[in-house]
Design a protein around this motif. Structure first.
Motif, PDB file in Angstrom:
ATOM      1  N   VAL A 161      29.188  60.187  35.632  1.00 12.73           N
ATOM      2  CA  VAL A 161      30.716  60.357  35.632  1.00 12.73           C
ATOM      3  C   VAL A 161      31.055  61.623  36.192  1.00 12.73           C
ATOM      4  O   VAL A 161      30.651  62.546  36.113  1.00 12.73           O
ATOM      5  N   PRO A 162      31.628  61.245  37.342  1.00  4.79           N
ATOM      6  CA  PRO A 162      32.119  62.563  38.401  1.00  4.79           C
ATOM      7  C   PRO A 162      33.180  63.292  37.550  1.00  4.79           C
ATOM      8  O   PRO A 162      34.095  62.647  37.170  1.00  4.79           O
ATOM      9  N   THR A 163      33.248  64.449  37.814  1.00  2.00           N
ATOM     10  CA  THR A 163      34.480  65.523  37.252  1.00  2.00           C
ATOM     11  C   THR A 163      34.852  66.062  38.486  1.00  2.00           C
ATOM     12  O   THR A 163      34.381  66.304  39.589  1.00  2.00           O
ATOM     13  N   PRO A 164      36.165  66.699  38.454  1.00  2.02           N
ATOM     14  CA  PRO A 164      36.730  67.409  39.464  1.00  2.02           C
ATOM     15  C   PRO A 164      36.220  68.410  39.996  1.00  2.02           C
ATOM     16  O   PRO A 164      35.290  69.176  39.332  1.00  2.02           O
ATOM     17  N   ILE A 165      36.311  68.724  41.360  1.00  2.00           N
ATOM     18  CA  ILE A 165      35.618  69.939  42.032  1.00  2.00           C
ATOM     19  C   ILE A 165      36.886  71.204  42.000  1.00  2.00           C
ATOM     20  O   ILE A 165      36.179  72.407  42.465  1.00  2.00           O
ATOM     21  N   GLY A 166      37.747  70.886  41.438  1.00  2.00           N
ATOM     22  CA  GLY A 166      38.693  72.059  41.349  1.00  2.00           C
ATOM     23  C   GLY A 166      40.091  71.448  40.723  1.00  2.00           C
ATOM     24  O   GLY A 166      40.286  72.017  39.344  1.00  2.00           O
ATOM     25  N   ASN A 167      40.898  70.461  41.476  1.00  2.00           N
ATOM     26  CA  ASN A 167      42.098  70.303  40.826  1.00  2.00           C
ATOM     27  C   ASN A 167      41.728  69.183  39.694  1.00  2.00           C
ATOM     28  O   ASN A 167      41.114  68.105  39.915  1.00  2.00           O
ATOM     29  N   LEU A 168      42.040  69.518  38.495  1.00  5.67           N
ATOM     30  CA  LEU A 168      41.787  68.627  37.278  1.00  5.67           C
ATOM     31  C   LEU A 168      42.455  67.387  37.387  1.00  5.67           C
ATOM     32  O   LEU A 168      42.252  66.398  36.722  1.00  5.67           O
ATOM     33  N   ALA A 169      43.514  67.176  38.360  1.00  6.56           N
ATOM     34  CA  ALA A 169      44.321  65.926  38.406  1.00  6.56           C
ATOM     35  C   ALA A 169      43.477  64.826  39.105  1.00  6.56           C
ATOM     36  O   ALA A 169      43.703  63.583  39.036  1.00  6.56           O
ATOM     37  N   ARG A 172      29.052  74.679  27.942  1.00  7.99           N
ATOM     38  CA  ARG A 172      30.153  75.624  27.916  1.00  7.99           C
ATOM     39  C   ARG A 172      31.245  75.374  29.068  1.00  7.99           C
ATOM     40  O   ARG A 172      32.635  75.484  28.761  1.00  7.99           O
ATOM     41  N   HIS A 173      30.566  75.090  29.984  1.00  6.10           N
ATOM     42  CA  HIS A 173      31.531  74.609  31.391  1.00  6.10           C
ATOM     43  C   HIS A 173      32.176  73.266  31.190  1.00  6.10           C
ATOM     44  O   HIS A 173      33.484  73.152  31.206  1.00  6.10           O
ATOM     45  N   SER A 174      31.611  72.394  30.925  1.00  2.00           N
ATOM     46  CA  SER A 174      32.184  71.024  30.652  1.00  2.00           C
ATOM     47  C   SER A 174      32.968  71.003  29.508  1.00  2.00           C
ATOM     48  O   SER A 174      33.986  70.138  29.360  1.00  2.00           O
ATOM     49  N   GLY A 175      32.785  71.742  28.466  1.00  2.71           N
ATOM     50  CA  GLY A 175      33.563  72.047  27.178  1.00  2.71           C
ATOM     51  C   GLY A 175      35.065  72.259  27.546  1.00  2.71           C
ATOM     52  O   GLY A 175      36.059  71.833  26.954  1.00  2.71           O
ATOM     53  N   LYS A 176      35.352  73.198  28.544  1.00  3.98           N
ATOM     54  CA  LYS A 176      36.720  73.338  28.950  1.00  3.98           C
ATOM     55  C   LYS A 176      37.410  72.400  29.186  1.00  3.98           C
ATOM     56  O   LYS A 176      38.497  72.037  29.276  1.00  3.98           O
ATOM     57  N   LEU A 177      36.653  71.624  30.149  1.00  2.30           N
ATOM     58  CA  LEU A 177      37.082  70.191  30.825  1.00  2.30           C
ATOM     59  C   LEU A 177      37.575  69.055  29.858  1.00  2.30           C
ATOM     60  O   LEU A 177      38.878  68.772  29.724  1.00  2.30           O
ATOM     61  N   LEU A 178      36.726  69.056  28.742  1.00  2.00           N
ATOM     62  CA  LEU A 178      36.717  68.061  27.628  1.00  2.00           C
ATOM     63  C   LEU A 178      37.944  68.576  26.800  1.00  2.00           C
ATOM     64  O   LEU A 178      38.815  67.796  26.379  1.00  2.00           O
ATOM     65  N   SER A 179      37.827  69.877  26.431  1.00  2.00           N
ATOM     66  CA  SER A 179      39.257  70.480  25.880  1.00  2.00           C
ATOM     67  C   SER A 179      40.574  70.167  26.373  1.00  2.00           C
ATOM     68  O   SER A 179      41.554  69.968  25.882  1.00  2.00           O
ATOM     69  N   HIS A 180      40.329  70.401  27.807  1.00  2.96           N
ATOM     70  CA  HIS A 180      41.721  70.164  28.561  1.00  2.96           C
ATOM     71  C   HIS A 180      42.296  68.860  28.294  1.00  2.96           C
ATOM     72  O   HIS A 180      43.410  68.295  28.056  1.00  2.96           O
ATOM     73  N   THR A 211      28.357  66.812  22.848  1.00  3.55           N
ATOM     74  CA  THR A 211      27.849  67.408  23.918  1.00  3.55           C
ATOM     75  C   THR A 211      26.385  67.684  23.797  1.00  3.55           C
ATOM     76  O   THR A 211      25.728  68.343  22.697  1.00  3.55           O
ATOM     77  N   VAL A 212      25.316  67.474  25.013  1.00  2.72           N
ATOM     78  CA  VAL A 212      24.052  68.102  24.843  1.00  2.72           C
ATOM     79  C   VAL A 212      23.682  68.564  26.127  1.00  2.72           C
ATOM     80  O   VAL A 212      24.134  68.294  27.410  1.00  2.72           O
ATOM     81  N   ALA A 213      22.952  69.724  26.367  1.00  2.49           N
ATOM     82  CA  ALA A 213      22.793  70.298  27.664  1.00  2.49           C
ATOM     83  C   ALA A 213      21.480  69.623  28.186  1.00  2.49           C
ATOM     84  O   ALA A 213      20.210  69.403  27.563  1.00  2.49           O
ATOM     85  N   ILE A 214      21.817  69.011  29.483  1.00  4.05           N
ATOM     86  CA  ILE A 214      20.570  68.586  30.156  1.00  4.05           C
ATOM     87  C   ILE A 214      20.590  69.175  31.717  1.00  4.05           C
ATOM     88  O   ILE A 214      21.549  68.858  32.403  1.00  4.05           O
ATOM     89  N   HIS A 215      19.766  70.135  32.162  1.00  2.30           N
ATOM     90  CA  HIS A 215      19.914  70.600  33.562  1.00  2.30           C
ATOM     91  C   HIS A 215      18.532  70.711  34.057  1.00  2.30           C
ATOM     92  O   HIS A 215      17.539  70.151  33.468  1.00  2.30           O
ATOM     93  N   ASP A 216      18.460  71.317  35.081  1.00  2.00           N
ATOM     94  CA  ASP A 216      17.244  71.417  36.022  1.00  2.00           C
ATOM     95  C   ASP A 216      16.003  71.878  35.165  1.00  2.00           C
ATOM     96  O   ASP A 216      14.862  71.237  35.525  1.00  2.00           O
ATOM     97  N   HIS A 217      16.041  72.893  34.263  1.00  2.00           N
ATOM     98  CA  HIS A 217      14.825  73.507  33.516  1.00  2.00           C
ATOM     99  C   HIS A 217      14.369  72.424  32.474  1.00  2.00           C
ATOM    100  O   HIS A 217      13.353  72.681  32.007  1.00  2.00           O
ATOM    101  N   ASN A 218      15.334  71.335  31.905  1.00  2.00           N
ATOM    102  CA  ASN A 218      14.777  70.509  30.940  1.00  2.00           C
ATOM    103  C   ASN A 218      14.993  69.145  30.848  1.00  2.00           C
ATOM    104  O   ASN A 218      14.625  68.366  30.082  1.00  2.00           O
ATOM    105  N   GLU A 219      15.487  68.793  32.250  1.00  2.00           N
ATOM    106  CA  GLU A 219      15.683  67.381  32.651  1.00  2.00           C
ATOM    107  C   GLU A 219      14.511  66.391  32.323  1.00  2.00           C
ATOM    108  O   GLU A 219      14.560  65.449  31.533  1.00  2.00           O
ATOM    109  N   ARG A 220      13.520  66.743  32.857  1.00  2.00           N
ATOM    110  CA  ARG A 220      12.318  65.803  32.688  1.00  2.00           C
ATOM    111  C   ARG A 220      11.929  65.598  31.203  1.00  2.00           C
ATOM    112  O   ARG A 220      11.618  64.603  30.814  1.00  2.00           O
ATOM    113  N   GLN A 221      12.027  66.804  30.337  1.00  2.00           N
ATOM    114  CA  GLN A 221      11.595  66.889  29.111  1.00  2.00           C
ATOM    115  C   GLN A 221      12.566  65.948  28.191  1.00  2.00           C
ATOM    116  O   GLN A 221      12.557  64.982  27.366  1.00  2.00           O
TER     117      GLN A 221
END
Length: 279
Positions: free
Chosen positions: A10-18, A40-48, A55-65
């Motif tokens: 799911v793509p999300t806005p790169i700036g403009n929330l519209a 935390r970052h995505s939480g602001k978008l979802l709250s808006h 939500t759960v965190a999946i990022h560069d450091h834990n993606e494989r696991q």
């Protein structure tokens, strides 16, 4: 939404929330779980948008696991949406290993169209867009960056890079060193935001323009480089390599004639080049 458990990209806005799509909002509301690069970052978008999905965190450091954990949830019938901090996941963002493992496990992966800084910038750049090469981020260190630019110096397609405010001046200086001061560049910054700027100039002029005002080097950046325009009599690397090898075994005139026959160049031009190189 699909009736079977699915991983949605799911793509999300790169700036403009519209810029978020209605389909993206529907998926984010209806999935069982949202996998975020930064919760935390995505939480602001979802709250808006009033979305309360877990939500759960999946990022560069834990993606494989975490991939096997995600697969376990899919096997339990839970659908999951993958989002990055901004734009389309996997485009210079985490997600590749997750998507690969999910597909290999036999679960459907459904991509949604949406915002992407690279293509958004290219649309307004005024550079050739029929063929282009997305290169992501250049190496952070000077030698690595110069080496990479050297590999790309004769790339004929428009090149798209993501760049940081801290390195953009050094990057453009390296482009000037490797590709020349006249190579056309376009810098797009803060796309879709209040201070959106898209500036196109020859490399040396763009560097000078950026140095005039510190504000011009702030924000998220996409740097686009016009592809190499080969001159009619310009010799590519493979031609030069062949000529050099043949010249070690044959008289230069013969080597030039054979190389010209192989690659379609003029033999006199090849002979002149060989003389200049002392072969």
């Amino acid at each position: 939404m699909e009736s079977t458990a699915t991983l949605y990209i799911v793509p999300t806005p790169i700036g403009n929330l519209a810029d978020i799509t209605q389909r993206a909002l529907t998926v984010l509301e209806q999935v069982d779980l949202i996998a975020c690069e930064d919760t935390r970052h995505s939480g602001k978008l979802l709250s808006h948008f009033g979305i309360g999905t877990k939500t759960v965190a999946i990022h560069d450091h834990n993606e494989r696991q975490r991939a096997q954990w995600v697969i376990g949830r899919l096997e339990q019938g839970q659908s999951i949406a993958l989002v990055s901090d901004a734009g389309t996941p996997l485009i210079s963002d985490p997600g590749y290993h997750l998507v690969t493992q999910v597909r290999e496990a036999g679960h459907p992966v459904v991509p949604l169209p949406g915002p992407c800084a690279a293509t958004t910038a290219l649309c307004a750049a005024g550079l050739p867009s029929d063929r282009f090469s997305f290169e992501g981020f250049l190496p952070a260190k000077g030698k690595g960056r110069l080496d990479r630019l050297g590999v790309l110096a004769r790339e004929p397609r428009t090149m798209i890079f993501y760049e940081s405010p801290r390195r953009v001046l050094d990057t453009i200086a390296d482009i000037i060193e490797v590709m020349g001061p006249d190579r056309p560049l376009v810098l797009a910054r803060e796309l879709t935001k209040t201070f959106e700027t898209i500036e196109g100039r020859p490399a040396a002029d763009l560097l000078a323009w950026l140095k005039e005002d510190d504000n011009r080097t702030r924000g998220e950046m996409v740097l686009m480089v016009h592809g190499h325009k080969a001159q009619e009599d310009e010799l590519d690397g493979q031609t030069v390599k062949t000529l050099k090898l043949l010249a070690k075994e044959l008289p230069l005139k013969r080597a030039a004639a054979l190389t010209a026959e192989i690659f379609g160049h003029k033999k006199n031009a090849l002979y002149k080049y060989g003389l200049e190189q002392g072969w």
